[in-house]
Design an enzyme around this catalytic site. Structure first.
Site, PDB file in Angstrom:
ATOM      1  N   HIS A 138       0.870  -1.283   0.121  1.00 32.74           N
ATOM      2  CA  HIS A 138       0.161   0.029  -0.187  1.00 32.74           C
ATOM      3  C   HIS A 138       0.770   1.197   0.127  1.00 32.74           C
ATOM      4  CE1 HIS A 138      -2.826   3.090   1.281  1.00 32.74           C
ATOM      5  NE2 HIS A 138      -1.980   3.148   2.384  1.00 32.74           N
ATOM      6  N   ASP A 140       7.872  21.612 -26.787  1.00 34.96           N
ATOM      7  CA  ASP A 140       7.693  20.321 -26.212  1.00 34.96           C
ATOM      8  C   ASP A 140       8.717  19.910 -25.037  1.00 34.96           C
ATOM      9  OD1 ASP A 140       7.289  17.649 -25.604  1.00 34.96           O
ATOM     10  OD2 ASP A 140       6.217  17.446 -27.534  1.00 34.96           O
ATOM     11  N   TRP A 145       7.598  -0.424   4.200  1.00 35.09           N
ATOM     12  CA  TRP A 145       7.814   0.374   3.021  1.00 35.09           C
ATOM     13  C   TRP A 145       9.300   0.899   3.511  1.00 35.09           C
ATOM     14  CZ3 TRP A 145       9.232   5.448   1.662  1.00 35.09           C
ATOM     15  CH2 TRP A 145       8.954   6.417   2.489  1.00 35.09           C
ATOM     16  N   SER A 179      13.317   5.792 -13.904  1.00 33.60           N
ATOM     17  CA  SER A 179      12.184   6.811 -14.324  1.00 33.60           C
ATOM     18  C   SER A 179      12.312   8.172 -13.658  1.00 33.60           C
ATOM     19  CB  SER A 179      10.852   6.055 -14.217  1.00 33.60           C
ATOM     20  OG  SER A 179       9.656   7.050 -14.314  1.00 33.60           O
ATOM     21  N   SER A 180      12.276   8.139 -12.460  1.00 31.81           N
ATOM     22  CA  SER A 180      12.017   9.445 -11.763  1.00 31.81           C
ATOM     23  C   SER A 180      13.251  10.484 -12.325  1.00 31.81           C
ATOM     24  CB  SER A 180      12.078   9.449 -10.216  1.00 31.81           C
ATOM     25  OG  SER A 180      10.856   8.798 -10.086  1.00 31.81           O
ATOM     26  N   HIS A 223      13.318  11.845   3.727  1.00 36.50           N
ATOM     27  CA  HIS A 223      12.695  12.983   3.918  1.00 36.50           C
ATOM     28  C   HIS A 223      12.525  14.087   2.889  1.00 36.50           C
ATOM     29  CE1 HIS A 223      10.557  15.321   7.013  1.00 36.50           C
ATOM     30  NE2 HIS A 223      11.353  16.443   6.241  1.00 36.50           N
ATOM     31  N   GLU A 232      11.850  13.086  -0.007  1.00 37.02           N
ATOM     32  CA  GLU A 232      10.694  12.403  -0.872  1.00 37.02           C
ATOM     33  C   GLU A 232       9.757  12.945  -0.378  1.00 37.02           C
ATOM     34  OE1 GLU A 232       8.562   9.997  -3.243  1.00 37.02           O
ATOM     35  OE2 GLU A 232      10.607  10.298  -3.083  1.00 37.02           O
ATOM     36  N   TYR A 255       8.961  15.980   0.515  1.00 34.66           N
ATOM     37  CA  TYR A 255       8.611  17.148  -0.100  1.00 34.66           C
ATOM     38  C   TYR A 255       8.530  17.030  -1.597  1.00 34.66           C
ATOM     39  CZ  TYR A 255       9.639  19.178   4.246  1.00 34.66           C
ATOM     40  OH  TYR A 255       9.724  19.064   5.739  1.00 34.66           O
ATOM     41  N   SER A 315      -1.440  26.904  -5.583  1.00 37.00           N
ATOM     42  CA  SER A 315      -0.958  28.498  -5.520  1.00 37.00           C
ATOM     43  C   SER A 315      -1.997  28.822  -6.998  1.00 37.00           C
ATOM     44  CB  SER A 315       0.297  28.708  -5.997  1.00 37.00           C
ATOM     45  OG  SER A 315       1.023  28.302  -4.990  1.00 37.00           O
ATOM     46  N   HIS A 337      15.295  13.266  12.292  1.00 34.28           N
ATOM     47  CA  HIS A 337      14.193  13.056  13.045  1.00 34.28           C
ATOM     48  C   HIS A 337      13.385  11.667  13.056  1.00 34.28           C
ATOM     49  CE1 HIS A 337      11.768  15.539   9.755  1.00 34.28           C
ATOM     50  NE2 HIS A 337      11.546  14.364   9.609  1.00 34.28           N
ATOM     51  N   HIS A 338      13.641  11.271  12.149  1.00 35.23           N
ATOM     52  CA  HIS A 338      13.066   9.773  12.006  1.00 35.23           C
ATOM     53  C   HIS A 338      13.624   8.919  12.770  1.00 35.23           C
ATOM     54  CE1 HIS A 338      10.591  10.820   8.478  1.00 35.23           C
ATOM     55  NE2 HIS A 338      11.622  11.659   7.917  1.00 35.23           N
ATOM     56  N   THR A 344       7.168  26.903   5.330  1.00 32.58           N
ATOM     57  CA  THR A 344       5.850  26.491   5.009  1.00 32.58           C
ATOM     58  C   THR A 344       4.650  27.372   5.619  1.00 32.58           C
ATOM     59  OG1 THR A 344       6.824  24.099   5.551  1.00 32.58           O
ATOM     60  CG2 THR A 344       4.468  24.215   5.517  1.00 32.58           C
ATOM     61  N   LYS A 377       4.073  29.957   3.169  1.00 32.29           N
ATOM     62  CA  LYS A 377       3.252  29.819   1.909  1.00 32.29           C
ATOM     63  C   LYS A 377       1.833  29.670   2.469  1.00 32.29           C
ATOM     64  CE  LYS A 377       4.506  26.878  -1.349  1.00 32.29           C
ATOM     65  NZ  LYS A 377       5.041  27.950  -2.227  1.00 32.29           N
ATOM     66  N   ARG A 389       2.441   1.079  15.646  1.00 33.25           N
ATOM     67  CA  ARG A 389       2.076   1.034  14.212  1.00 33.25           C
ATOM     68  C   ARG A 389       2.206  -0.507  13.854  1.00 33.25           C
ATOM     69  NH1 ARG A 389       5.859   5.099  11.132  1.00 33.25           N
ATOM     70  NH2 ARG A 389       4.952   4.360   9.407  1.00 33.25           N
TER      71      ARG A 389
END
Length: 550
Positions: free
Chosen positions: A85, A115, A150, A179-180, A263, A265, A267, A278, A313-314, A339, A342, A461
């Site tokens: 998931h 293009d 994950w 790909s990314s 981390h 990722e 963002y 926006s 922080h993880h 943040t 924004k 969890r």
């Protein structure tokens, strides 16, 4: 009688011979296309399909947790579902639909580019996504499946504990990462070299800026993940000991490498949402530009840079020394500043305007409220002292789902409703769409808000069962997930009805042309690329980059 015949002739499907004669052209267009608009559409299709799979897995998770005891009958199967998931939602829903779908469609148009810079590489970067998805889905049928979560932490992902299924997951991540990276290099090259000569950096639309910052993060972060899982693959099959303490390795090394990618990722997933929101907020507030546009650009760049220096922080519960904990805690709180800039800029853009509560604006307002709430819980978790108690509880699950399941996904719905007429030339039923928003808004809040209480009560969890004292809030959460699922099915019906009611399916499936053939009267050129030469761009009040060749 003549009138009846004319109606029949409109709905008459092409003959079998005509369909066969168009198969080659249809195949060439959709499978070998180098047009950024066509590639964007197939990105949308694969991402929506993958998102439905991921949503189905989330329903299975909530069915297991709906009451104490076992529903699936196998706790390892529950872990496999949780792992799949998360990987599907991150790598095959949010990233492809935001960067691949909206990015491919809107990025060249907003820059007035012909293009993408590397059109064939654009095609390759798409076709790597179905391949990676196939590898990930196949892993569940090999052995007992990948049940490591994950994050893929060793030793859970090491060879004695997980069989060949983990190899398929690693290869899937490699292919999706390739790909990314290819797509990110394409976006960076296009944004730097193919915009109008008169378009200064500060005049670029905010969505373009968000994609550029996201591409920068992808180029720097994805190779780190690729290296980490390659070392894991080497440990599994070539007798190295990068993560094995018996040979002098350290599994904490993998955690550092993973979150140095993981981390940024976060963002990567949310920055394109910032750009889309926006444009929606500006358009339906009838403003010429977002309040404090230049500071919005600086805020996105700051978020991208700071995202690389807060991965620790993880890891507050992994034996980190006091100085490192204080550093990572402080830097995590610092990210709240750009943040907040924004969020307040969006609020001040709407402030004092005659905002139209269209479907897109409703999704944007929902994003603002729920993303802000998720950000506030993130500030709480940034405190190393509080995180010691809340780490790996459902409080963390509630936090990142408020940011992603309600932040990124609400922005996707907002952008979809906003740009759907541009992409297809069709409209969606506004009453049904607003009803679907209300159902989804209530559903996701009933799903994830009770999880804050579960986390503060200490429910961990990744557990397939729990004591009966957690039953009440889990029951509410599971019923909320059912409401959300009904909302998703309602959205699919709304899109299907939008096509069928406007008789567009015949053109989509049986004609070797696009919906441009009968809509928009030249809003953008009908050729293979956008135009022979770069046209001027006029950005109108709705935030769309209308194309006029002068």
């Amino acid at each position: 009688m003549k009138h009846e015949k004319s109606i029949q002739s409109v709905w008459k499907l092409p003959s079998f011979g005509l369909v066969l004669s168009n198969v080659n052209g249809w195949f060439s267009r959709w499978f070998k296309s180098c047009n950024h608009r066509d590639i964007g559409i197939i990105y949308f299709l694969i991402a929506i399909w993958a998102g439905l799979i991921g949503t189905s897995f989330s329903i299975l998770i909530r069915m297991e947790l709906g009451r104490p005891g076992s529903f699936l009958g196998n706790s390892h199967l529950y872990n496999v579902i949780v792992t799949t998931h998360a990987l599907i939602m991150i790598f095959f829903l949010v990233m492809p639909i935001m960067v691949g779908g909206f990015g491919n469609w809107l990025f060249p148009l907003m820059l007035s580019a012909v293009d993408m810079a590397f059109a064939r590489l654009n095609n390759l970067s798409f076709w790597l996504i179905p391949s990676a998805l196939f590898l990930l889905m196949s892993s569940g049928y090999i052995g007992s499946g990948p049940g490591s979560g994950w994050t893929l932490y060793p030793p859970l992902s090491s060879y004695p504990f997980t069989g060949a299924a983990m190899d398929f997951v690693i290869f899937s991540i490699h292919v999706a990462g390739a790909s990314s990276i290819a797509g990110a290099l394409n976006f960076l090259t296009t944004g730097i070299n193919m915009r109008l000569k008169t378009m200064e950096l500060k005049r670029m639309p905010l969505f373009v800026w968000s994609i550029l910052v996201t591409a920068f993060l992808l180029v720097l972060a994805m190779p780190v993940l690729a290296g980490a899982v390659t070392m894991l693959l080497s440990d599994r099959h070539f007798n190295t000991t990068f993560y094995d303490p018996a040979g002098g390795g350290d599994p904490v090394l993998f955690v550092h490498l993973f979150w140095f990618f993981g981390h940024p990722e976060v963002y990567i997933l949310i920055l394109p949402a910032f750009g889309m929101i926006s444009h929606v907020v500006k358009g339906y507030s009838s403003k010429l530009m977002v309040f404090g546009k230049v500071w919005m650009v600086y805020a996105m760049i700051s978020i991208g840079v700071l995202g690389f220096v807060v991965w620790g922080h993880h890891m507050f519960t992994m034996g980190m020394n006091v100085d490192s904990r204080s550093y990572f805690s402080t830097m995590t709180m610092v990210i709240a500043i750009p943040t907040g800039i924004k969020v307040f800029s969006w609020i001040f853009t709407v402030w004092g305007s005659k905002a139209r509560l269209t479907v897109s604006m409703l999704w944007a307002c929902g994003f603002l409220f729920l993303f802000t709430l998720g950000g506030l819980t993130g500030v709480i978790l940034s405190s190393a002292s509080l995180d010691l108690m809340l780490h790996d509880t459902y409080y963390v699950v509630a936090h990142f789902h408020y940011v992603l399941s309600m932040g990124a996904v609400f922005a996707i719905f907002s952008g979809f409703h906003h740009w759907f007429p541009l992409i297809t030339g069709l409209g969606l039923n506004p009453v049904w769409s607003k009803s679907q928003f209300l159902l989804m808004f209530l559903g996701v809040n009933f799903t994830f808000f009770p999880q804050h209480f579960l986390g503060m009560a200490g429910m961990p969890r990744r557990y397939a069962d729990y004591p009966t004292c957690y039953y009440f809030f889990n029951k509410i959460s599971s019923w909320g997930s059912v409401a959300s699922f009904v909302g998703v099915m309602g959205f699919l019906f709304i899109v299907w009805e939008g096509f069928v009611s406007q008789r567009a399916l015949v053109f989509v499936f049986f004609r070797n042309t696009s919906l441009e053939f009968f809509t928009f009267n030249g809003l953008y050129p009908k050729g293979y690329h956008n135009s022979v030469e770069n046209p001027f761009t006029i950005e109108n009040n709705s935030g769309l980059a209308s194309k006029l060749t002068l």
